[in-house]
Design a protein around this motif. Sequence first.
Motif, mmCIF file in Angstrom:
data_model
loop_
_atom_site.group_PDB
_atom_site.id
_atom_site.type_symbol
_atom_site.label_atom_id
_atom_site.label_comp_id
_atom_site.label_asym_id
_atom_site.label_seq_id
_atom_site.Cartn_x
_atom_site.Cartn_y
_atom_site.Cartn_z
ATOM 1 N N LYS A 1 0.829 -1.197 0.000
ATOM 2 C CA LYS A 1 0.000 0.000 0.000
ATOM 3 C C LYS A 1 0.863 1.248 0.000
ATOM 4 O O LYS A 1 1.651 1.469 0.924
ATOM 5 N N TYR A 2 0.642 2.081 -1.024
ATOM 6 C CA TYR A 2 1.265 3.394 -1.070
ATOM 7 C C TYR A 2 0.329 4.396 -0.401
ATOM 8 O O TYR A 2 -0.890 4.192 -0.357
ATOM 9 N N PRO A 3 0.884 5.506 0.105
ATOM 10 C CA PRO A 3 0.022 6.536 0.720
ATOM 11 C C PRO A 3 -1.058 7.021 -0.233
ATOM 12 O O PRO A 3 -0.815 7.183 -1.429
ATOM 13 N N ALA A 4 -2.247 7.228 0.300
ATOM 14 C CA ALA A 4 -3.392 7.768 -0.435
ATOM 15 C C ALA A 4 -3.851 6.860 -1.583
ATOM 16 O O ALA A 4 -4.513 7.336 -2.514
ATOM 17 N N GLU A 5 -3.484 5.581 -1.537
ATOM 18 C CA GLU A 5 -3.973 4.615 -2.521
ATOM 19 C C GLU A 5 -4.542 3.405 -1.801
ATOM 20 O O GLU A 5 -4.279 3.192 -0.615
ATOM 21 N N GLY A 6 -5.300 2.583 -2.529
ATOM 22 C CA GLY A 6 -5.772 1.343 -1.955
ATOM 23 C C GLY A 6 -4.693 0.277 -1.971
ATOM 24 O O GLY A 6 -3.744 0.361 -2.745
#
Lengths: 111, 112
Positions: free
Chosen positions: B38-43
């Motif tokens: 999981k990357y920041p601000a992504e699912g």
Amino acid sequence: NAGVTQTPKFQVLKTGQSMTLQCAQDMNHNSMYWYRQDPGMGLRLIHYSVGAGITDQGEVPNGYNVSRLNKREFSLRLESAAPSQTSVYFCASSGGAWTQYFGPGTRLLVL
Amino acid sequence: DQQVKQNSPSLSVQEGRISILNCDYTNSMFDYFLWYKKYPAEGPTFLISISSIKDKNEDGRFTVFLNKSAKHLSLHIVPSQPGDSAVYFCAVRQGGSEKLVFGKGTKLTVNP
């Protein structure tokens, strides 16, 4: 092929207000899920559905209702929002191979 | 009581070296194991999985190892790249269930 889409991306509510988070998938998956992610808590399952009209509770269902009217869409409703429901909400779907595919998330802030 | 534990909240490695992320579980009835990134601000995005009938699965730079006797799962990333910097979640499925149980995640930072 958009996969799993969620609306809105971001929402601010006041305590006591209601709202519905929308989720749709175009992969013809039978199962759909709603999670919340809080700092240090990982992903916790709220409710899930294995088909249209079939829903069940997850780990943290209190304060949430869900609706699966058809195979494609799964909505999450907060009837009376509380600050404890401030979180990032993810919808996911699965086609039976146990791998779940996630949407981009909805960031909810309850003041 | 946590069924799935990722005991390291964070891990920092140098580019080019191996990253090893660990996950312990409590229930011997779990039969399918997954890793998500999981990357920041992504699912979260699916990375790799393994069933309980195997002890190793490889996909490019990513290898998952399963030690059923120790109830331990690990993800090896070789060589690590700065783009691998993300939070990694392990997830498990109990046989007969439609649900996954997720660990709390490990934040991996790969330094150039």
